[in-house]
Design a protein around this motif. Structure first.
Motif, PDB file in Angstrom:
ATOM      1  N   LEU A  50     121.816 138.306  49.914  1.00 41.50           N
ATOM      2  CA  LEU A  50     122.060 139.370  50.871  1.00 41.50           C
ATOM      3  C   LEU A  50     121.496 140.672  50.310  1.00 41.50           C
ATOM      4  O   LEU A  50     121.155 140.751  49.126  1.00 41.50           O
ATOM      5  CB  LEU A  50     123.559 139.524  51.138  1.00 41.50           C
ATOM      6  N   GLY A  51     121.424 141.699  51.153  1.00 42.68           N
ATOM      7  CA  GLY A  51     120.891 142.981  50.701  1.00 42.68           C
ATOM      8  C   GLY A  51     121.593 143.479  49.450  1.00 42.68           C
ATOM      9  O   GLY A  51     122.824 143.516  49.382  1.00 42.68           O
ATOM     10  N   GLY A  52     120.816 143.834  48.431  1.00 44.55           N
ATOM     11  CA  GLY A  52     121.362 144.343  47.182  1.00 44.55           C
ATOM     12  C   GLY A  52     121.649 143.290  46.138  1.00 44.55           C
ATOM     13  O   GLY A  52     121.871 143.630  44.964  1.00 44.55           O
ATOM     14  N   ASP A  53     121.665 142.014  46.493  1.00 40.14           N
ATOM     15  CA  ASP A  53     121.940 140.954  45.514  1.00 40.14           C
ATOM     16  C   ASP A  53     120.816 140.856  44.489  1.00 40.14           C
ATOM     17  O   ASP A  53     119.642 141.139  44.783  1.00 40.14           O
ATOM     18  CB  ASP A  53     122.089 139.604  46.208  1.00 40.14           C
ATOM     19  N   ARG A  54     121.175 140.406  43.276  1.00 44.14           N
ATOM     20  CA  ARG A  54     120.202 140.170  42.213  1.00 44.14           C
ATOM     21  C   ARG A  54     120.437 138.760  41.679  1.00 44.14           C
ATOM     22  O   ARG A  54     121.385 138.518  40.933  1.00 44.14           O
ATOM     23  CB  ARG A  54     120.355 141.200  41.075  1.00 44.14           C
ATOM     24  N   LEU A  55     119.573 137.828  42.090  1.00 41.26           N
ATOM     25  CA  LEU A  55     119.699 136.437  41.691  1.00 41.26           C
ATOM     26  C   LEU A  55     118.528 136.039  40.803  1.00 41.26           C
ATOM     27  O   LEU A  55     117.431 136.578  40.927  1.00 41.26           O
ATOM     28  CB  LEU A  55     119.733 135.520  42.916  1.00 41.26           C
ATOM     29  N   ALA A  56     118.765 135.065  39.918  1.00 50.03           N
ATOM     30  CA  ALA A  56     117.695 134.599  39.044  1.00 50.03           C
ATOM     31  C   ALA A  56     117.954 133.163  38.625  1.00 50.03           C
ATOM     32  O   ALA A  56     119.105 132.724  38.509  1.00 50.03           O
ATOM     33  CB  ALA A  56     117.572 135.485  37.805  1.00 50.03           C
ATOM     34  N   LEU A  78     119.392 137.140  54.075  1.00 51.17           N
ATOM     35  CA  LEU A  78     120.105 137.777  55.181  1.00 51.17           C
ATOM     36  C   LEU A  78     120.308 139.259  54.894  1.00 51.17           C
ATOM     37  O   LEU A  78     120.345 139.668  53.715  1.00 51.17           O
ATOM     38  CB  LEU A  78     121.475 137.118  55.379  1.00 51.17           C
ATOM     39  N   PRO A  79     120.451 140.067  55.920  1.00 51.40           N
ATOM     40  CA  PRO A  79     120.821 141.462  55.663  1.00 51.40           C
ATOM     41  C   PRO A  79     122.250 141.536  55.124  1.00 51.40           C
ATOM     42  O   PRO A  79     123.077 140.656  55.391  1.00 51.40           O
ATOM     43  CB  PRO A  79     120.716 142.113  57.049  1.00 51.40           C
ATOM     44  N   GLY A  80     122.525 142.558  54.334  1.00 47.47           N
ATOM     45  CA  GLY A  80     123.867 142.730  53.782  1.00 47.47           C
ATOM     46  C   GLY A  80     124.373 144.132  54.005  1.00 47.47           C
ATOM     47  O   GLY A  80     123.750 144.948  54.692  1.00 47.47           O
ATOM     48  N   ARG A  81     125.504 144.433  53.404  1.00 44.13           N
ATOM     49  CA  ARG A  81     126.076 145.763  53.548  1.00 44.13           C
ATOM     50  C   ARG A  81     125.221 146.819  52.856  1.00 44.13           C
ATOM     51  O   ARG A  81     125.162 147.968  53.285  1.00 44.13           O
ATOM     52  CB  ARG A  81     127.490 145.791  52.970  1.00 44.13           C
TER      53      ARG A  81
END
Length: 247
Positions: A50-56, A78-81
């Motif tokens: 989602l918006g702002g997430d940081r995955l790796a 997906l869009p997020g907050r």
């Protein structure tokens, strides 16, 4: 609140997985594989990114290992907050005599999403690699989100491929024109690195109207394709893989 998660994989020559660490939405499972490969499947445990997430995801294929990594389903951005773009980083190293097949399902960018994806691969001189990336711009009947992807591959410490693509409403103009997608909503790449190509390079050729295979300046070949949908894209890239991959 934005999410931070890093999953880690390490495979050794004996077929073992000395490191298999899930995190957040990135659940890793050892699954059954045919032939000499150890197989790991990425299972989405929640909606992300989602918006702002940081995955790796970090993957180490040690000397002599044979690893296949796939996923149980498409990844849906997906869009997020948060108004910040999401980030998804894949960091891979493949050792001497090792083989990696990196074959995730499609990345789907829903309307309103904004994702930056970065894949970095470091290969030993005798390593072999099959890497597939597929991007689908928007779910059925909706406009695309914004996606920027960068694929950087180094072999023996030297650059082999460094490619960046950008699509969607926040991307530079022209991304949907005839020189790029030409109105299609699915695009993908298949990279094959094999030391055997040094003696017998791959010849450039077309696959139908919307795919091309090009030899790279090294023992590698890159296929690039566009298609109206994910199913048509997979068919093209599977045909290319069947013709290119001897391992």
């Amino acid at each position: 609140m934005s999410l931070r998660a890093t999953a880690r994989i390490a495979a050794d020559a004996g077929g073992g997985l000395p490191l298999l660490v899930s995190d957040g939405p990135l659940a890793l499972r050892r699954t059954r594989a045919a032939g000499p490969y150890t197989r790991v499947t990425v299972v989405g445990a929640m909606s992300a990114p989602l918006g702002g997430d940081r995955l790796a995801i970090e993957a180490e294929v040690r000397d002599g290992a044979r690893l296949l990594v796939d996923s149980a389903a498409a990844t849906l951005a997906l869009p997020g907050r948060s108004a910040e773009p999401a980030a998804y980083d894949v960091r891979i190293s493949v050792g001497e005599g090792a083989v990696l097949h990196w074959l995730p399902e499609q990345l789907v960018c829903a309307a309103g999403s904004h994702l930056r994806m970065r894949t970095t691969v470091d290969l030993a001189p005798t390593a072999r690699l099959v890497l597939r990336e597929e991007q689908v711009l928007g779910r059925h009947g909706e406009p695309p989100g914004t996606l920027t992807t960068r694929l950087t591959v180094r072999r023996a410490g030297r650059p082999l491929l460094d490619q960046e693509l950008a699509f969607g409403p926040l991307a530079p103009g022209g991304w949907d024109g005839g020189a790029v997608l030409g109105g299609h909503r699915a695009t993908g790449q298949l990279l094959v690195v094999d030391p055997g190509f040094a003696e017998k390079p791959v010849e450039a050729r077309l696959y139908g109207e919307n795919a091309v295979v090009s030899p790279l300046a090294g023992p590698a070949a890159l296929a690039t394709a566009v298609a109206p949908d994910a199913l048509a894209l997979r068919r093209v890239l599977d045909d290319v893989r069947d013709g290119l991959v001897p391992f």
